[in-house]
Design a protein around this motif. Structure first.
Motif, mmCIF file in Angstrom:
data_model
loop_
_atom_site.group_PDB
_atom_site.id
_atom_site.type_symbol
_atom_site.label_atom_id
_atom_site.label_comp_id
_atom_site.label_asym_id
_atom_site.label_seq_id
_atom_site.Cartn_x
_atom_site.Cartn_y
_atom_site.Cartn_z
ATOM 1 N N LEU A 242 -4.699 50.614 49.859
ATOM 2 C CA LEU A 242 -4.285 50.249 48.502
ATOM 3 C C LEU A 242 -3.564 48.917 48.557
ATOM 4 C CD1 LEU A 242 -2.769 53.674 47.291
ATOM 5 C CD2 LEU A 242 -5.079 52.820 46.864
ATOM 6 N N LYS A 243 -3.854 48.051 47.571
ATOM 7 C CA LYS A 243 -3.151 46.786 47.446
ATOM 8 C C LYS A 243 -2.559 46.677 46.045
ATOM 9 C CE LYS A 243 -5.893 44.133 50.796
ATOM 10 N NZ LYS A 243 -6.722 42.912 51.016
ATOM 11 N N PHE A 244 -1.375 46.052 45.957
ATOM 12 C CA PHE A 244 -0.661 45.953 44.688
ATOM 13 C C PHE A 244 -0.341 44.494 44.379
ATOM 14 C CE2 PHE A 244 0.129 50.153 46.370
ATOM 15 C CZ PHE A 244 -0.038 50.964 45.267
ATOM 16 N N THR A 245 -0.168 44.199 43.100
ATOM 17 C CA THR A 245 0.243 42.863 42.672
ATOM 18 C C THR A 245 1.748 42.709 42.849
ATOM 19 O OG1 THR A 245 0.599 43.581 40.388
ATOM 20 C CG2 THR A 245 -1.629 42.842 40.971
ATOM 21 N N VAL A 246 2.245 41.489 42.582
ATOM 22 C CA VAL A 246 3.682 41.234 42.743
ATOM 23 C C VAL A 246 4.520 42.007 41.738
ATOM 24 C CG1 VAL A 246 3.376 38.961 43.786
ATOM 25 C CG2 VAL A 246 3.437 39.183 41.284
ATOM 26 N N ASP A 247 3.904 42.430 40.628
ATOM 27 C CA ASP A 247 4.654 43.218 39.643
ATOM 28 C C ASP A 247 4.386 44.716 39.782
ATOM 29 O OD1 ASP A 247 2.078 43.075 38.797
ATOM 30 O OD2 ASP A 247 2.512 42.406 36.751
ATOM 31 N N GLY A 248 3.836 45.140 40.915
ATOM 32 C CA GLY A 248 3.733 46.560 41.226
ATOM 33 C C GLY A 248 2.501 47.257 40.704
ATOM 34 N N LYS A 249 1.570 46.525 40.094
ATOM 35 C CA LYS A 249 0.357 47.157 39.572
ATOM 36 C C LYS A 249 -0.704 47.245 40.667
ATOM 37 C CE LYS A 249 1.192 45.470 34.885
ATOM 38 N NZ LYS A 249 0.687 44.608 33.785
#
Length: 427
Positions: A242-249
């Motif tokens: 899983l990978k997430f954006t800098v704002d946690g999405k």
């Protein structure tokens, strides 16, 4: 002789009034009959002689006859009951039923299921409706309404959906070890799934942070349940990242391994989609599903689409006339929908007894459809439509017809006295 004709006029009046009293008696007798519509006798005069032919006027009547007996199609009261199979129509329409004498129609919704599972009337006419396909969608196909008594088949899980929060404050320091999964993972949780035979299995998911916005997961199943697994050990069934954006999405999700091979004759290589939500890289907006926020890791919600085999534990109709079955495995499915028939001239339908009517030439053909569609009435579950007979009105009509009968009888007795005077002329 005019005096003789008055005798027949009086007789016609007595006959018509007597038949009208019969209609009233029938109404009163059916005051508590479910779905019954009160009828009214309508009189027509009889003309026997025109003194001036086609010039009009100077016509002598020769009594009365019953011209028609028409039902008064008003709405009956809809009363709530406690019986699941009771149905009431509010507005236009008739239930369609089918039996040994063919198709007929009724407003009587006091149905029940017979020993073969068919929805029937009290005289064993099978109620007609629109059937459902294998997916539970109502289709435009008229059929007997019946619930299946056999087991519904098991359904293998095709998708597992998890909505989690993975704590962004974790440090990427742990290395996962399948021999000691709980101590070597940052977070773990368990969800259920079903194999192709409907057996329930617990899938334990273990999550490890590998970089600032990257996590890997492993899905493990008890080894004794898996082909090639060891009892007392966990076997890996799936894995991914899983990978997430800098704002946690959720930015992306990847399933790198899927190895659901259960024992007991179940399907080997069962394909299960592991879905963590709406990923931005997959065309979503990242608004729904798994997040990486600075709070404790937790499973917010999960669901799966498999089920064990089951039997029917309950049945119910809704106000759209849809019959829904609830099964022992927690599933629910639509089985059929009640069909309503609408006629252009329902007053002309032919009564055949047992609260049933048949289509006639003057009534027009039945137009079938669902409740509430194209002018058809609404349907109320756990309800019955009561008779439209008003006893007070019927008693008033009875008095009027009784007096009319007595007056016509007086015409005959008076004519008899006049004939007696004619006989006396010879003396």
């Amino acid at each position: 002789m005019g005096i003789l004709s008055s005798l027949y006029t009086g007789v016609s009046g007595m006959t018509a009034q007597g038949e009208a009293l019969g209609v009233i008696g029938d109404n009163i007798a059916n005051a508590n009959t479910i779905g019954f519509k009160a009828s009214r006798a309508e009189f027509q005069d009889i003309i026997s002689k025109n003194l001036k032919g086609i010039l009009g006027g100077n016509q002598i009547g020769r009594g009365v006859k019953i011209g028609a007996v028409n039902p008064i199609l008003t709405q009956g009261n809809v009363d709530a009951t406690e019986k699941v199979t009771d149905l009431a129509i509010s507005g236009d329409g008739y239930f369609k039923v089918k039996g040994s004498d063919g198709e007929s129609y009724t407003r009587d919704g006091s149905f029940h299921f017979d020993r073969e599972g068919y929805l029937v009337t009290n005289d064993n006419q099978k109620v007609q409706g629109f059937g459902a396909d294998e997916k539970g969608n109502i289709v435009n196909k008229m059929t007997d309404i019946k619930f299946p008594r056999a087991l519904i088949p098991a359904k293998a899980t095709k998708e597992l959906k998890l909505d989690l929060n993975l704590d962004s404050r974790m440090e990427a320091t742990k290395k996962f070890d399948i021999k000691d999964p709980y101590s070597t993972s940052h977070y773990s949780t368990g969800v259920e799934m079903y194999d192709s035979q409907g057996n329930k299995h617990l899938v334990s998911f273990f999550f490890n942070k590998t970089a600032d916005r990257e996590w890997e997961f492993k899905g493990l199943v008890d080894g004794k349940e898996m082909t090639g697994g060891e009892e007392g050990m966990m076997s890996q069934a799936c894995a991914g990242k899983l990978k997430f954006t800098v704002d946690g999405k959720l930015e992306s999700q990847e399933l790198s391994e899927s190895n659901f091979n259960f024992k007991g004759g179940a399907l080997q290589g069962q394909q299960v989609k592991i879905n963590f939500g709406d990923a931005i890289a997959e065309g979503g907006k990242g608004l729904d599903g798994t997040k990486q926020y600075g709070k404790n890791s937790d499973l917010i919600s999960w669901n799966q689409d498999g089920a064990a085999a089951g039997t029917i534990t309950g049945l119910s109709f809704n106000d759209d006339g849809i019959l829904t079955a609830v099964y022992s495995n927690g599933q629910a499915a639509d089985l059929a929908q009640i069909a309503l028939a609408k006629f252009e001239n329902p007053e002309a339908m032919f009564k055949v007894g047992n609260n049933r009517l048949k289509e006639s030439r003057d009534s027009g053909a039945a137009s079938m459809g669902g409740p509430g569609a194209a002018g058809r009435g609404k349907l109320f579950a756990k309800s019955l439509e009561r008779s439209t007979v008003d006893l007070a009105t019927e008693f008033v009509n009875m008095i009027q017809n009784q007096r009319g009968f007595q007056a016509n009888a007086k015409t005959i007795t008076t004519t008899d006295e006049l004939l007696n005077e004619v006989i006396q002329l010879k003396r």
